[in-house]
Design a protein around this motif. Structure first.
Motif, PDB file in Angstrom:
ATOM      1  N   LEU A 176      13.305 -22.195 -19.116  1.00 27.29           N
ATOM      2  CA  LEU A 176      13.004 -21.912 -17.716  1.00 27.29           C
ATOM      3  C   LEU A 176      14.094 -21.049 -17.094  1.00 27.29           C
ATOM      4  CD1 LEU A 176      11.177 -22.381 -15.271  1.00 27.29           C
ATOM      5  CD2 LEU A 176      12.506 -24.458 -14.797  1.00 27.29           C
ATOM      6  N   ALA A 177      15.349 -21.379 -17.368  1.00 27.54           N
ATOM      7  CA  ALA A 177      16.466 -20.589 -16.839  1.00 27.54           C
ATOM      8  C   ALA A 177      16.410 -19.166 -17.376  1.00 27.54           C
ATOM      9  CB  ALA A 177      17.795 -21.244 -17.204  1.00 27.54           C
ATOM     10  N   PHE A 178      16.088 -19.023 -18.658  1.00 22.14           N
ATOM     11  CA  PHE A 178      15.973 -17.694 -19.248  1.00 22.14           C
ATOM     12  C   PHE A 178      14.846 -16.908 -18.586  1.00 22.14           C
ATOM     13  CE2 PHE A 178      14.113 -14.788 -22.397  1.00 22.14           C
ATOM     14  CZ  PHE A 178      15.210 -13.980 -22.649  1.00 22.14           C
ATOM     15  N   ALA A 179      13.698 -17.553 -18.374  1.00 20.45           N
ATOM     16  CA  ALA A 179      12.559 -16.880 -17.741  1.00 20.45           C
ATOM     17  C   ALA A 179      12.905 -16.440 -16.324  1.00 20.45           C
ATOM     18  CB  ALA A 179      11.349 -17.810 -17.744  1.00 20.45           C
ATOM     19  N   THR A 202      15.267 -13.518 -16.461  1.00 21.83           N
ATOM     20  CA  THR A 202      14.554 -12.309 -16.873  1.00 21.83           C
ATOM     21  C   THR A 202      13.753 -11.731 -15.719  1.00 21.83           C
ATOM     22  OG1 THR A 202      14.417 -13.138 -19.141  1.00 21.83           O
ATOM     23  CG2 THR A 202      12.884 -11.378 -18.533  1.00 21.83           C
ATOM     24  N   ILE A 203      13.051 -12.579 -14.983  1.00 23.47           N
ATOM     25  CA  ILE A 203      12.255 -12.119 -13.839  1.00 23.47           C
ATOM     26  C   ILE A 203      13.157 -11.511 -12.767  1.00 23.47           C
ATOM     27  CG2 ILE A 203      10.819 -12.906 -11.912  1.00 23.47           C
ATOM     28  CD1 ILE A 203       9.562 -14.903 -13.963  1.00 23.47           C
ATOM     29  N   VAL A 204      14.266 -12.175 -12.462  1.00 20.75           N
ATOM     30  CA  VAL A 204      15.206 -11.663 -11.475  1.00 20.75           C
ATOM     31  C   VAL A 204      15.773 -10.323 -11.930  1.00 20.75           C
ATOM     32  CG1 VAL A 204      17.470 -12.073 -10.422  1.00 20.75           C
ATOM     33  CG2 VAL A 204      15.794 -13.920 -10.509  1.00 20.75           C
ATOM     34  N   SER A 205      16.069 -10.198 -13.197  1.00 23.21           N
ATOM     35  CA  SER A 205      16.594  -8.946 -13.744  1.00 23.21           C
ATOM     36  C   SER A 205      15.571  -7.822 -13.630  1.00 23.21           C
ATOM     37  CB  SER A 205      17.005  -9.145 -15.198  1.00 23.21           C
ATOM     38  OG  SER A 205      17.381  -7.935 -15.796  1.00 23.21           O
ATOM     39  N   TRP A 206      14.310  -8.110 -13.941  1.00 21.31           N
ATOM     40  CA  TRP A 206      13.254  -7.105 -13.839  1.00 21.31           C
ATOM     41  C   TRP A 206      13.073  -6.651 -12.396  1.00 21.31           C
ATOM     42  CZ3 TRP A 206       9.019  -9.796 -17.241  1.00 21.31           C
ATOM     43  CH2 TRP A 206       9.332  -9.613 -18.591  1.00 21.31           C
ATOM     44  N   ARG A 207      13.127  -7.599 -11.484  1.00 19.85           N
ATOM     45  CA  ARG A 207      12.903  -7.257 -10.078  1.00 19.85           C
ATOM     46  C   ARG A 207      14.060  -6.456  -9.500  1.00 19.85           C
ATOM     47  NH1 ARG A 207       9.758 -12.190  -7.115  1.00 19.85           N
ATOM     48  NH2 ARG A 207       7.903 -12.070  -8.432  1.00 19.85           N
ATOM     49  N   SER A 208      15.262  -6.669 -10.019  1.00 18.93           N
ATOM     50  CA  SER A 208      16.420  -5.948  -9.478  1.00 18.93           C
ATOM     51  C   SER A 208      16.498  -4.519 -10.012  1.00 18.93           C
ATOM     52  CB  SER A 208      17.711  -6.701  -9.794  1.00 18.93           C
ATOM     53  OG  SER A 208      17.968  -6.689 -11.181  1.00 18.93           O
ATOM     54  N   ASN A 209      15.754  -4.224 -11.075  1.00 25.01           N
ATOM     55  CA  ASN A 209      15.765  -2.861 -11.642  1.00 25.01           C
ATOM     56  C   ASN A 209      14.753  -2.019 -10.995  1.00 25.01           C
ATOM     57  OD1 ASN A 209      17.834  -3.301 -13.411  1.00 25.01           O
ATOM     58  ND2 ASN A 209      16.468  -4.009 -15.031  1.00 25.01           N
TER      59      ASN A 209
END
Length: 117
Positions: free
Chosen positions: A104-107, A110-117
């Motif tokens: 869950l932490a990884f997901a 990953t979502i936060v990373s995608w949204r920040s790009n």
């Protein structure tokens, strides 16, 4: 790369679990070696090590080791098997929860990373 001192404490629960398991196996083996598998064959046990004394108390509380009279113990094989089966089940549940939370932490990361790009 994480500093080794920071990473080392993550192994502490594993080290403690292994020490507990070893202490319990030693208690069981001491009782088996003495032939203490029935109330009539109970034997005295005394341990200098604090962990073994604590694990003996835990095994008595769980019913895996029986105290016939103060200081006289024997192994109840049926309860020992039940105790270790229950403990193994609880351990698997704990590992499953940790793995699920890690996923869950990884997901989320990953979502936060995608949204920040």
């Amino acid at each position: 790369m994480p500093h080794p001192v920071v990473a080392a404490p993550t192994f502490l629960p594993l080290i403690i679990a292994l020490a507990i398991r070893r202490a319990e196996r030693r208690i069981r083996q001491d009782l088996l070696d003495a032939g203490a598998v029935a109330a009539s064959a109970a034997v005295p046990l005394s341990y200098d090590r604090s962990l073994r004394r604590k694990r003996l108390r835990r095994l008595i509380d769980a019913g895996a080791v029986r105290e016939v009279e103060p200081g006289q113990y024997y192994l109840d094989e049926g309860e020992w098997t039940r105790y270790h089966h229950d403990r193994r089940r609880r351990g698997l549940i704990a590992v499953s929860v940790v793995v699920a939370l890690g996923g869950l932490a990884f997901a989320v990361a990953t979502i936060v990373s995608w949204r920040s790009n």
